[in-house]
Design a protein around this motif. Structure first.
Motif, mmCIF file in Angstrom:
data_model
loop_
_atom_site.group_PDB
_atom_site.id
_atom_site.type_symbol
_atom_site.label_atom_id
_atom_site.label_comp_id
_atom_site.label_asym_id
_atom_site.label_seq_id
_atom_site.Cartn_x
_atom_site.Cartn_y
_atom_site.Cartn_z
ATOM 1 N N GLN A 87 0.854 -1.188 0.000
ATOM 2 C CA GLN A 87 0.000 0.000 0.000
ATOM 3 C C GLN A 87 0.889 1.237 0.000
ATOM 4 O O GLN A 87 2.006 1.191 0.502
ATOM 5 C CB GLN A 87 -0.881 0.039 1.256
ATOM 6 C CG GLN A 87 -1.763 -1.178 1.433
ATOM 7 C CD GLN A 87 -2.875 -1.213 0.407
ATOM 8 O OE1 GLN A 87 -3.472 -0.195 0.110
ATOM 9 N NE2 GLN A 87 -3.139 -2.382 -0.146
ATOM 10 N N ILE B 114 -4.900 1.297 7.147
ATOM 11 C CA ILE B 114 -4.471 0.285 6.166
ATOM 12 C C ILE B 114 -4.402 -1.098 6.828
ATOM 13 O O ILE B 114 -4.776 -2.103 6.225
ATOM 14 C CB ILE B 114 -3.129 0.696 5.521
ATOM 15 C CG1 ILE B 114 -3.373 1.895 4.590
ATOM 16 C CG2 ILE B 114 -2.480 -0.467 4.776
ATOM 17 C CD1 ILE B 114 -2.143 2.564 4.048
ATOM 18 N N VAL B 115 -3.965 -1.137 8.080
ATOM 19 C CA VAL B 115 -3.936 -2.411 8.825
ATOM 20 C C VAL B 115 -5.367 -2.941 8.962
ATOM 21 O O VAL B 115 -5.630 -4.121 8.710
ATOM 22 C CB VAL B 115 -3.269 -2.238 10.209
ATOM 23 C CG1 VAL B 115 -3.457 -3.495 11.066
ATOM 24 C CG2 VAL B 115 -1.793 -1.925 10.048
ATOM 25 N N LYS C 297 -8.000 -2.312 7.057
ATOM 26 C CA LYS C 297 -8.515 -2.739 5.746
ATOM 27 C C LYS C 297 -7.898 -4.051 5.276
ATOM 28 O O LYS C 297 -8.521 -4.782 4.503
ATOM 29 C CB LYS C 297 -8.264 -1.642 4.706
ATOM 30 C CG LYS C 297 -9.279 -0.516 4.799
ATOM 31 C CD LYS C 297 -9.018 0.555 3.752
ATOM 32 C CE LYS C 297 -9.785 1.825 4.098
ATOM 33 N NZ LYS C 297 -9.122 3.034 3.595
ATOM 34 N N SER C 298 -6.669 -4.335 5.712
ATOM 35 C CA SER C 298 -6.002 -5.571 5.275
ATOM 36 C C SER C 298 -6.720 -6.799 5.831
ATOM 37 O O SER C 298 -6.602 -7.889 5.273
ATOM 38 C CB SER C 298 -4.543 -5.579 5.744
ATOM 39 O OG SER C 298 -4.463 -5.882 7.126
ATOM 40 N N ILE D 118 -5.868 -8.356 8.334
ATOM 41 C CA ILE D 118 -4.884 -9.195 9.028
ATOM 42 C C ILE D 118 -4.927 -8.884 10.523
ATOM 43 O O ILE D 118 -4.841 -7.727 10.924
ATOM 44 C CB ILE D 118 -3.469 -8.976 8.428
ATOM 45 C CG1 ILE D 118 -3.449 -9.528 6.990
ATOM 46 C CG2 ILE D 118 -2.388 -9.630 9.296
ATOM 47 C CD1 ILE D 118 -2.262 -9.104 6.157
ATOM 48 N N CYS E 283 3.596 -5.074 10.625
ATOM 49 C CA CYS E 283 3.347 -4.004 9.680
ATOM 50 C C CYS E 283 4.674 -3.292 9.430
ATOM 51 O O CYS E 283 5.331 -2.855 10.376
ATOM 52 C CB CYS E 283 2.319 -3.065 10.307
ATOM 53 S SG CYS E 283 2.171 -1.506 9.461
ATOM 54 N N GLU F 223 3.501 -2.512 4.137
ATOM 55 C CA GLU F 223 3.124 -3.911 3.916
ATOM 56 C C GLU F 223 2.683 -4.491 5.256
ATOM 57 O O GLU F 223 3.374 -4.305 6.268
ATOM 58 C CB GLU F 223 4.321 -4.694 3.378
ATOM 59 C CG GLU F 223 3.989 -6.058 2.827
ATOM 60 C CD GLU F 223 3.251 -5.993 1.479
ATOM 61 O OE1 GLU F 223 2.038 -6.259 1.486
ATOM 62 O OE2 GLU F 223 3.873 -5.704 0.449
ATOM 63 N N VAL F 224 1.512 -5.146 5.247
ATOM 64 C CA VAL F 224 1.049 -5.834 6.449
ATOM 65 C C VAL F 224 1.279 -7.328 6.171
ATOM 66 O O VAL F 224 0.730 -7.876 5.203
ATOM 67 C CB VAL F 224 -0.437 -5.543 6.752
ATOM 68 C CG1 VAL F 224 -0.808 -6.099 8.124
ATOM 69 C CG2 VAL F 224 -0.705 -4.038 6.703
#
Ligand code: ZN
Length: 131
Positions: free
Chosen positions: A2, A24-25, A27-28, A30, A35, A127-128
């Motif tokens: 992302q 973003i975490v 939405k992932s 995960i 992260c 990146e997660v």
């Protein structure tokens, strides 16, 4: 991966990107993992520090300026050696543990993007990674 897009408005500036990283975490999807927050620029940096009192940001910028002044006997022809040195000192990435879908930051911690040669348009890569 992302990308967080940023626009800095000052020559040296600290932007709190914690909420954008957290979003973003979320939405992932995960829940457990790590992260990675990475700055792909040679005159900016990523760090984690206190986000409760805004004076901390000011003191960080001022102290780094005292340590590494903009004008000095630098060889680099572009004229922004101070920004390169500060970027290298602070570092280009941070890794945060993700647990129960949340960033495991301390109570007073925030994730900061630090501009050392603005104003500019900037990007932060994220990146997660699942456990
Ligand atoms: Zn340069």
């Amino acid at each position: 991966m992302q990308i967080i897009e940023l626009e800095t408005s000052k020559h040296s500036e600290i932007l709190d990107i914690t909420e954008r990283v957290d979003s973003i975490v979320q939405k992932s999807g995960i829940k457990e993992g790590i992260c990675i927050v990475f700055c792909p620029h040679t005159t900016a940096a990523i760090t984690i520090n206190e986000n409760a009192d805004p004076s901390v940001k000011k003191d960080m910028i001022n102290s780094l300026e005292t340590l590494i002044p903009w004008t000095n006997d630098y060889a680099h022809i572009e004229g922004n050696s101070a920004a390169h040195i500060k970027s290298a000192m602070i570092g280009s990435s941070r890794t945060i543990i993700v647990k129960d879908g949340h960033l495991m930051l301390g109570t007073w911690q925030g994730i900061f993007f630090i501009e050392f040669d603005g104003p500019r348009k900037r990007e932060v890569y994220m990146e997660v990674v699942p456990k």
